[in-house]
Every structure is written in structure tokens, then in C-alpha cells.
Enzyme design. Structure first.
Site, PDB file in Angstrom:
ATOM      1  N   ASP A 248      14.150  28.691  17.372  1.00  0.00           N
ATOM      2  CA  ASP A 248      15.060  28.632  16.229  1.00  0.00           C
ATOM      3  C   ASP A 248      16.466  29.073  16.636  1.00  0.00           C
ATOM      4  O   ASP A 248      16.655  30.186  17.130  1.00  0.00           O
ATOM      5  CB  ASP A 248      14.527  29.545  15.118  1.00  0.00           C
TER       6      ASP A 248
ATOM      7  N   SER B 179      13.400  29.116   4.576  1.00  0.00           N
ATOM      8  CA  SER B 179      14.631  29.319   5.354  1.00  0.00           C
ATOM      9  C   SER B 179      15.375  30.545   4.829  1.00  0.00           C
ATOM     10  O   SER B 179      14.845  31.656   4.895  1.00  0.00           O
ATOM     11  CB  SER B 179      15.483  28.048   5.308  1.00  0.00           C
TER      12      SER B 179
ATOM     13  N   HIS C 126      14.010  25.634  14.025  1.00  0.00           N
ATOM     14  CA  HIS C 126      14.008  26.303  12.735  1.00  0.00           C
ATOM     15  C   HIS C 126      12.902  25.789  11.828  1.00  0.00           C
ATOM     16  O   HIS C 126      12.740  24.588  11.646  1.00  0.00           O
ATOM     17  CB  HIS C 126      15.370  26.110  12.065  1.00  0.00           C
TER      18      HIS C 126
END
Length: 409
Positions: A354, A259, A382
Site C-alpha cells: 500500500d 480506506s 491499497h
């Protein structure tokens, strides 16, 4: 307006926003029952009464002390049970209970612990300290165990701190005469060192070592969050430390950025290309996610709580407005020219839908620097979970152990 691939969802307010009840019922309850992000390693029985209480008391602000404090009695009960189990000689049960306590504490300090917050002034920081303590008690009972190391930040400069805390886990047969490949995990905005158990299990099962380090501006990272070049110094110090470990094969080091950590994996693929055999940037931002247009709507999307305030503090800004006005020019991997350098092998992984960082942030990278690899999953959000994980492990196997039999994750 940019014709975002996200389409009309760019302007959509996702149904869980602003309500713990809606978040639990439409999103998190399912994740908790399945023990998937952010409840990985957790138990539904621990969380159901907590969220029933949050909903009953109408506690909707995850940044409030009231939110964090609601989790603590369950965590305390699990920690107490774990200690009793350990005293009775039941190490496996103790490890399991400490693990569950650590996950409860993880969600209590969610979504962000600042690098600068102190336990005497921050309930979330105190919860994080307890999470680390419970987690290390659990991980010390694993075979092989996971350990914490506090290393010298040799390349520290300016406002960097002097020490780097990291976790390291080695296969039991790793030695100076049997050096093993290693995966360096760069953590995210809300996931820190004690939040990667399953990844370490999978990595160890493949005969590799794992080192876990937090990214600038989060948790315990000593890197100056205001300096775009502080991560370069951070990774240099970490890699130098790894060179001193005789068990590690430093000719086979790969990075896995998760991330927000994906941003740093991309950067490291350029700045440390000669020390790495490859990098996986998993759910990464690179450029557009720091732009004012994206930032104007990102708080309405899939992230469970407001994210721009966390990002602003993470990048060292005094206010969110200042962050929104200035961050892209200062930190973008495109604006700063980082991506016009050559890179080591770099795999970009994400979901096309996302809403935290746009898929455009992966696609733009193919127009800069050296060749890239990518796998993007339509209809997934995501990180592209769960489809992206097998791809990541397969890629690591090709890069780190090309002659070994594939391990099924």
C-alpha cells in the site's frame, strides 16, 4: 529515514502521476474494462469517449472544472435514456441506466467533495448532488430497495451539524419478529454513500441489513472535521437511530470501514466496543500516514491524484502545510492514546504494498490495547483487492451469522 516495508517504492514516482493519458493507459483503462475500483458498477462504453476527450484536450488537473465538465454530457444522456425507459415501463433498464449515470458522475467529482463545499460554488459538489439523485432513482427500483434517511444528530456538539444523512437497505423479510444483523459501512475519502452497490448486494444476500454513513470531513457528514472526538458523537447518534429500527438486531452490529473509513472503524472498535460485535478496518491508516515523512512522498505513489490537499481539508486544516505539521499529534490513534483502550473484535485488512497508507499503520496496532486480527496480502496495493474481499465476507459471516451456511461472493 524510516525503513518502510514499501522499500524503494517509497521514493518512486509512479508512472501515472501528473498525466490523464498515463493514468488512463497504465491504470484506469484496465480498471474500467473490468468494472473495478473506482469504476465499479460502470460501463467502459460510457468512459472511453470521456477519457479520449480529456486526453485530446490535455486536461490533467482532476480538481479543475474542465475535468468535471467533460463527464457531464454522457451523464445527461444516460439520465435522459433512463427517464425514457422508466416512462415506457422498462424499470430494469431504467435502473441500469441511472446506475451507469451515477458512476459517470462519481468519477466526474473524483477524488474529493468537501463537507463544506456548496453547489453554487463547487462544480464537484453539484456533480455529487446529481450522482446521489441518479443513484437513488436506480436503487429505488431494486428489490429490496435502498432508501435514504435524514436523522437527528442527537449527540451533536460544538460545530457539528444537526442532521445525519444515511442510506439503509433491509432484507425483504426483516421485521420486528425477524430482526436481522446489520453492517454499518463507514465510507472513505473518495467513496461515499452512493458508491457501495455491490457491498449492499452481498450483505443483503447474507440476510443482513446495511447502513451507510459518510465519515467526518467528507461529502454530507455533519461531524466537525477539526474535532478528533466528533466521530464518536456521530456513531453514537447513528447507533441510537438504529436502536429505533425494530427490524435490526442490535446485539449483532458490525462495522466495515473502507480506506479512510478504516481509521474510524479502528477508533470505533475502542470507543463503541460494547455496542459492536466487531469491526473490519479495510485499508486503514492509524498513525504513520499522518507523519511528515510519509506525507512528503505519498503524492508520488499509487493514488491517482494529489491526496495531501484532500486530507488537509478533510481534517479541517486551512493549509496543507499546517496539516503536515500538526495532524499526527492531534489525530493519530496512537498519539492520542485511543488504541491503549480495550477493543471489540477488530480485523485489519490491507495490501502489504500500500502506497496510500503504509502497512506499518496496521502492524503498529498489535502493540497497543486488546488483541487484533489481521490479514495482509503481499504484492497487492491499497485495500488488498481483490484478495481481501472474500476474507472480509467470511469474517463477517463468522461474527454475524456463525450458524449459517457460507455464501460465496
Amino acid at each position: 529515514m524510516t525503513p518502510w516495508i514499501l522499500g524503494e517504492r517509497f521514493n518512486t514516482v509512479y508512472p501515472h502521476q501528473g498525466s490523464i493519458k498515463a493514468l488512463w493507459e497504465t491504470k484506469w483503462k484496465f480498471c474500467c474494462q473490468k468494472s473495478i475500483y473506482p469504476f465499479h458498477d460502470g460501463s467502459f462504453e460510457d468512459f472511453e469517449p470521456i477519457f479520449e476527450k480529456l486526453i485530446a484536450q490535455n486536461i490533467n488537473d482532476a480538481f479543475s472544472d474542465a475535468y468535471t465538465n467533460t463527464f457531464l454530457p454522457i451523464a445527461e444522456s444516460l439520465e435522459r435514456q433512463a427517464a425514457e425507459a422508466l416512462d415506457s415501463g422498462h424499470a430494469d433498464r431504467a435502473s441500469d441506466l441511472y446506475r451507469r449515470a451515477a458512476v459517470v458522475l462519481r468519477i466526474s467529482r473524483f477524488p474529493y467533495v468537501s463537507h463544506a463545499s456548496r453547489s453554487e460554488t463547487s462544480v464537484k459538489r453539484l456533480a455529487y448532488e446529481r450522482q446521489k439523485n441518479a443513484y437513488l432513482k436506480a436503487a429505488s427500483l431494486w428489490k429490496p430497495a435502498l432508501e435514504e434517511e435524514l436523522i437527528l444528530h442527537k449527540h451533536a456538539s460544538g460545530s457539528d451539524g444537526s442532521q445525519i444523512p444515511l442510506y439503509i437497505r433491509l432484507p425483504e423479510d426483516a421485521s420486528a419478529s425477524n430482526r436481522v444483523p446489520v453492517v454499518l459501512i463507514m465510507t472513505g475519502l473518495d467513496g461515499y454513500r452512493p458508491d457501495n452497490s455491490q457491498r449492499t448486494h452481498e450483505i443483503i444476500a447474507r440476510g443482513w441489513a446495511v447502513v451507510i454513513v459518510e465519515i467526518p470531513g467528507t461529502a454530507d457528514s455533519p461531524a466537525d472535521p477539526t474535532d478528533p472526538e466528533s466521530p464518536d458523537r456521530l456513531w453514537s447518534s447513528v447507533l441510537d437511530y438504529m436502536e429505533t429500527r425494530p427490524e435490526l438486531d442490535m446485539s449483532h452490529v458490525a462495522v466495515w470501514g473502507l480506506s479512510a473509513g478504516g481509521f474510524y472503524a479502528i477508533r470505533a472498535a475502542c470507543t463503541h466496543r460494547e455496542r459492536l460485535v466487531g469491526c473490519v478496518a479495510h485499508g486503514p491508516g492509524s498513525h504513520h500516514f499522518l507523519g511528515k515523512e510519509w506525507l512528503s512522498r505519498v503524492n508520488d505513489h499509487e493514488y491517482p491524484f494529489t491526496i495531501t490537499d484532500c486530507w488537509a481539508e478533510k481534517y479541517g486544516y486551512a493549509s496543507t502545510k499546517e496539516f503536515e505539521e500538526n495532524a499526527q499529534k492531534k489525530f493519530s490513534l496512537i498519539e492520542t492514546g485511543v488504541m491503549d483502550q480495550p477493543n471489540c473484535r477488530l480485523l485489519l485488512l490491507n495490501g502489504v504494498d500500500d502506497g496510500v497508507v503504509p502497512i506499518e499503520d496496521s502492524l503498529i496496532l498489535f502493540n497497543h490495547g486488546g488483541p487484533k486480527e489481521g490479514r495482509f496480502f503481499e504484492g497487492l496495493m491499497h485495500m488488498g483487492y481483490p484478495n481481501s474481499l472474500p476474507v472480509a465476507y467470511k469474517w463477517f459471516e463468522e461474527v454475524l451469522s456463525p450458524n449459517k451456511t457460507e455464501v460465496k461472493n
